[in-house]
Write an enzyme that holds these catalytic residues in place. Structure first.
Site, short mmCIF file in Angstrom:
data_model
loop_
_atom_site.label_atom_id
_atom_site.label_comp_id
_atom_site.label_asym_id
_atom_site.label_seq_id
_atom_site.Cartn_x
_atom_site.Cartn_y
_atom_site.Cartn_z
N GLY A 1 63.86 56.72 0.79
CA GLY A 1 63.37 56.71 2.17
C GLY A 1 64.28 55.98 3.16
O GLY A 1 63.96 55.89 4.35
N ASP B 1 41.69 48.04 32.52
CA ASP B 1 41.56 46.59 32.70
C ASP B 1 42.43 46.14 33.86
O ASP B 1 43.25 46.91 34.39
CB ASP B 1 41.89 45.82 31.41
CG ASP B 1 43.28 46.13 30.89
OD1 ASP B 1 44.21 46.30 31.71
OD2 ASP B 1 43.45 46.21 29.66
N LYS C 1 37.72 45.16 30.82
CA LYS C 1 37.68 45.34 29.37
C LYS C 1 37.72 43.98 28.67
O LYS C 1 38.43 43.08 29.10
CB LYS C 1 38.90 46.17 28.96
CG LYS C 1 39.18 46.23 27.49
CD LYS C 1 40.36 47.15 27.19
CE LYS C 1 41.65 46.39 26.95
NZ LYS C 1 42.77 47.25 26.56
N ARG D 1 38.63 42.78 24.85
CA ARG D 1 39.04 43.25 23.51
C ARG D 1 38.36 42.40 22.45
O ARG D 1 38.41 41.18 22.49
CB ARG D 1 40.57 43.18 23.36
CG ARG D 1 41.02 43.69 22.01
CD ARG D 1 42.48 44.06 21.96
NE ARG D 1 42.85 45.30 22.61
CZ ARG D 1 42.57 46.51 22.15
NH1 ARG D 1 41.89 46.67 21.03
NH2 ARG D 1 42.96 47.57 22.81
C1 R5P Z 1 46.77 46.82 26.04
O1 R5P Z 1 46.51 45.98 26.89
C2 R5P Z 1 47.32 48.18 26.41
O2 R5P Z 1 47.60 48.29 27.76
C3 R5P Z 1 46.37 49.27 25.99
O3 R5P Z 1 45.18 49.16 26.78
C4 R5P Z 1 46.01 49.15 24.55
O4 R5P Z 1 47.16 49.03 23.77
C5 R5P Z 1 45.22 50.37 24.12
O5 R5P Z 1 44.89 50.22 22.78
P1 R5P Z 1 43.75 51.09 22.12
O6 R5P Z 1 44.04 52.53 22.41
O7 R5P Z 1 43.86 50.75 20.65
O8 R5P Z 1 42.44 50.64 22.68
#
Ligand code: R5P
Length: 295
Positions: A49, A175, A198, A200
């Site tokens: 690979g 966000d 948002k 997380r």
């Molecule tokens: C993070 O702040 C990025 O801007 C994206 O919002 C994030 O990477 C999206 O990730 P996912 O699709 O896993 O929610």
């Protein structure tokens, strides 16, 4: 003769296997030759690979635009190999274009003992690079990790080109950090723009705080730099539908679409991404903006 005239006269484009389509588009936009690269020494590649590259046309004394996204990880190794081959074959100058800068989201130490991954990559990628261009890098602050001139080119004009004429009433970012993307696309479309809130929870899930928005009966585009698991956009799309949005498009520059992201994104009417990464959602090209930055 000014630099731009010299550049156009002699430039060659070398595309790694992560960026073949965009490399071809970029060569066309720059009116430059594409240097053919062999990626396999044996049909099917090395049994273990490992990556292989061979430039199959001379680059001695040439100005080269080398283009390769650093995703997935094997493409990073391939990029190191291409840089080594170009330097060894006597390329005069290497402008390194990294359409998707993988590891750009680990832009700081979130916990003790972690690396700053974006810095780790930048320090190594700048070996054999005279200049670096990224596209909609997650945090433009990471460009300071490069000791060579580094610049970010927005991929949002490509997203806006695709969305133009498709009846988008309002552009939303998932966000506050992404609101610059919603503003750029919204202003380009002449549509309203705003951002959601948002939280997380972990790498796979997010929560959206309810926000009073006028989306009833309206067509919404949610724009972000990256879609990875799709959790962010799918959660936002469900919330917007509950609030009465009539149509929801998910649009991003970089479509990573990890694991079952595309399935999760069935919460949207359409998914759009650019050609910084290839996927079934690739519908727009960032080549014009890259060509303008390089010319
Ligand atoms: C993070 O702040 C990025 O801007 C994206 O919002 C994030 O990477 C999206 O990730 P996912 O699709 O896993 O929610």
């Amino acid at each position: 003769m000014n630099r731009s005239a010299t550049f156009r006269k002699t430039v060659r484009v070398v595309a790694g296997s992560a960026s073949l389509l965009l490399g071809k588009e970029l060569a066309t936009a720059l009116k430059a030759d594409l240097v053919p690269v062999a990626f396999e020494k044996h049909p099917g590649g090395f049994p273990d690979g490992e990556r292989y590259v061979r430039l199959t046309a001379p680059v001695k004394g040439q100005e080269v635009v080398l283009i390769q996204s650093t995703f997935p990880d094997t493409k990073i190794v391939e990029l190191f190999l291409l840089q080594d081959a170009l330097a060894d074959e006597g390329a005069r100058r290497i402008d390194l274009v990294i359409p998707y800068f993988g590891y750009g989201r680990q832009d700081k130490k979130f916990e003790a003992g972690e690396p700053i991954s974006a810095r780790a990559l930048a320090h190594r990628l700048q070996v054999h690079a005279d200049r670096v261009l990224t596209v909609s890098v997650h945090n433009p602050e990471v460009l300071r990790f490069f000791d060579v001139p580094a610049e970010d080119v927005s991929g949002m004009p490509a997203v806006a080109r695709y969305l133009k004429g498709r009846g988008v009433d309002i552009v939303l970012a998932p966000d506050a950090n992404a609101q610059r993307f919603a503003r750029e696309v919204g202003q380009s479309l002449g549509a309203d723009w705003d951002f959601l809130e948002k939280k997380r929870l972990d790498s796979f899930s997010v929560e959206m705080k309810p926000k009073a928005l006028d989306v009833r009966g309206r067509s919404v585009a949610i724009v972000d730099d990256v879609i990875s698991t799709g959790a962010t956009i799918a959660t936002a799309a469900r919330m917007l539908r509950d609030q009465g949005a009539s149509h929801v498009v998910a649009a991003c520059v970089h479509g990573l679409f990890a694991s079952d992201a595309l399935q999760r994104l069935q919460a949207c009417d359409e998914v759009v991404a650019t050609d910084t990464l290839l996927s079934p959602a690739t519908k727009a090209s960032v080549a014009p903006e890259l060509a303008a930055a390089l010319a």
